[in-house]
Write an enzyme that holds these catalytic residues in place. Structure first.
Site, PDB file in Angstrom:
ATOM      1  N   ASP A  50       4.107  10.343 -10.439  1.00 27.51           N
ATOM      2  CA  ASP A  50       5.528  10.510 -10.781  1.00 27.51           C
ATOM      3  C   ASP A  50       5.815  11.781 -11.600  1.00 27.51           C
ATOM      4  O   ASP A  50       6.841  12.427 -11.377  1.00 27.51           O
ATOM      5  CB  ASP A  50       6.055   9.281 -11.549  1.00 27.51           C
ATOM      6  CG  ASP A  50       6.329   8.099 -10.632  1.00 27.51           C
ATOM      7  OD1 ASP A  50       6.436   8.298  -9.407  1.00 27.51           O
ATOM      8  OD2 ASP A  50       6.441   6.969 -11.144  1.00 27.51           O
TER       9      ASP A  50
ATOM     10  N   ASP B 117       0.872  -1.173   0.000  1.00 32.61           N
ATOM     11  CA  ASP B 117       0.000   0.000   0.000  1.00 32.61           C
ATOM     12  C   ASP B 117       0.908   1.221   0.000  1.00 32.61           C
ATOM     13  O   ASP B 117       1.893   1.271   0.745  1.00 32.61           O
ATOM     14  CB  ASP B 117      -0.952   0.027   1.186  1.00 32.61           C
ATOM     15  CG  ASP B 117      -2.109   0.977   0.899  1.00 32.61           C
ATOM     16  OD1 ASP B 117      -2.846   0.729  -0.069  1.00 32.61           O
ATOM     17  OD2 ASP B 117      -2.264   1.981   1.618  1.00 32.61           O
TER      18      ASP B 117
HETATM   19  P1  IMP Z   1      -2.870   1.843  -3.607  1.00 30.84           P
HETATM   20  O1  IMP Z   1      -1.597   1.441  -2.906  1.00 30.84           O
HETATM   21  O2  IMP Z   1      -3.424   0.782  -4.467  1.00 30.84           O
HETATM   22  O3  IMP Z   1      -3.853   2.470  -2.667  1.00 30.84           O
HETATM   23  O4  IMP Z   1      -2.523   2.971  -4.654  1.00 30.84           O
HETATM   24  C1  IMP Z   1      -1.438   3.748  -4.488  1.00 30.84           C
HETATM   25  C2  IMP Z   1      -1.594   5.006  -5.309  1.00 30.84           C
HETATM   26  O5  IMP Z   1      -0.573   5.914  -4.860  1.00 30.84           O
HETATM   27  C3  IMP Z   1      -1.293   4.756  -6.766  1.00 30.84           C
HETATM   28  O6  IMP Z   1      -2.436   4.463  -7.514  1.00 30.84           O
HETATM   29  C4  IMP Z   1      -0.689   6.098  -7.159  1.00 30.84           C
HETATM   30  O7  IMP Z   1      -1.701   7.044  -7.271  1.00 30.84           O
HETATM   31  C5  IMP Z   1       0.099   6.483  -5.932  1.00 30.84           C
HETATM   32  N1  IMP Z   1       1.457   5.907  -5.992  1.00 30.84           N
HETATM   33  C6  IMP Z   1       1.957   4.889  -5.250  1.00 30.84           C
HETATM   34  N2  IMP Z   1       3.220   4.621  -5.613  1.00 30.84           N
HETATM   35  C7  IMP Z   1       3.510   5.482  -6.596  1.00 30.84           C
HETATM   36  C8  IMP Z   1       4.673   5.658  -7.384  1.00 30.84           C
HETATM   37  O8  IMP Z   1       5.688   4.955  -7.281  1.00 30.84           O
HETATM   38  N3  IMP Z   1       4.601   6.652  -8.295  1.00 30.84           N
HETATM   39  C9  IMP Z   1       3.500   7.440  -8.465  1.00 30.84           C
HETATM   40  N4  IMP Z   1       2.379   7.293  -7.781  1.00 30.84           N
HETATM   41  C10 IMP Z   1       2.376   6.310  -6.837  1.00 30.84           C
END
Ligand code: IMP
Length: 194
Positions: free
Chosen positions: A151, A69
């Site tokens: 990003d 997450d």
């Molecule tokens: P979840 O962990 O599925 O709730 O989603 C995490 C969300 O955070 C992603 O859909 C992105 O919007 C953002 N996110 C997480 N890691 C990254 C990354 O490495 N780069 C850019 N956005 C990120």
């Protein structure tokens, strides 16, 4: 060692594949394992949501599970993105979400950081957690074609370009996910047979 990534986010899966496969781990997506599952993120912290994802996928397999997450925290508005990063302005594309963040931060503190909490379920120990943080700030424009999500607007500390302008090898060395993974790999090297 076989590891299943408990995520439907193919960008995350490919980052884990890039980091772990060269070290000899066999990394599988949910799709590779024919696991169809939408997981409700009902927790209020990254750790809770990461654990929820891992436990849900543990109902479908007895292979080792890695859940992630993650999200972006804006220092000026710590409660807007964070664990809700994916759900922020749900009707917009990621370009649209990024543009909303740029508007929101006009004349505001632009400090920001990404966080990632990995949960590992190996069916021997209790769930294990590994956290990574990548500090930086939000730029003024949407720039870069690599990576995903936020990003193109995030500039990591020590860089003068966005995360989306880094190669995946460069990103994985400094990213929240890469750092959490380094801790995970240390653990796996010390505690488990490949
Ligand atoms: P979840 O962990 O599925 O709730 O989603 C995490 C969300 O955070 C992603 O859909 C992105 O919007 C953002 N996110 C997480 N890691 C990254 C990354 O490495 N780069 C850019 N956005 C990120």
């Amino acid at each position: 060692m076989d590891i299943i990534i408990a995520s439907n986010n193919l960008h995350k899966v490919s980052e884990y594949k890039e980091i772990l496969c060269p070290l000899g781990f066999n990394v599988f997506s949910l799709k590779d394992e024919n696991i169809e599952c939408e997981i409700a993120e009902t927790g209020s912290t990254f750790k809770e949501n990461s654990l929820i994802k891992a436990l849900e996928i543990a109902k479908y397999t007895n292979k080792i599970i890695l859940a992630d997450d993650s999200g972006l925290i804006l220092e000026a508005f710590p409660n807007i993105l964070g664990v809700y990063s994916h759900r922020f302005m749900p009707t917009l594309s990621y370009k649209g979400k990024c543009e909303e963040v740029l508007k929101l931060l006009k004349n505001k503190n632009r400090g920001a950081y990404f966080t990632c909490v990995i949960t590992l379920i190996n069916f021997k120990d209790k769930p294990l957690f590994f956290e990574g943080i990548c500090k930086g700030h939000i730029g003024y424009d949407y720039v870069g074609d690599n990576g995903f999500g936020y990003d193109p607007i995030f500039i990591p500390n020590g860089y003068d370009k966005t995360m989306a302008m880094l190669t995946s090898i460069e990103k994985n060395k400094i990213s929240h996910r890469g750092i959490a993974c380094e801790k995970l790999i240390e653990y796996l090297k010390d505690n488990m047979e490949k």
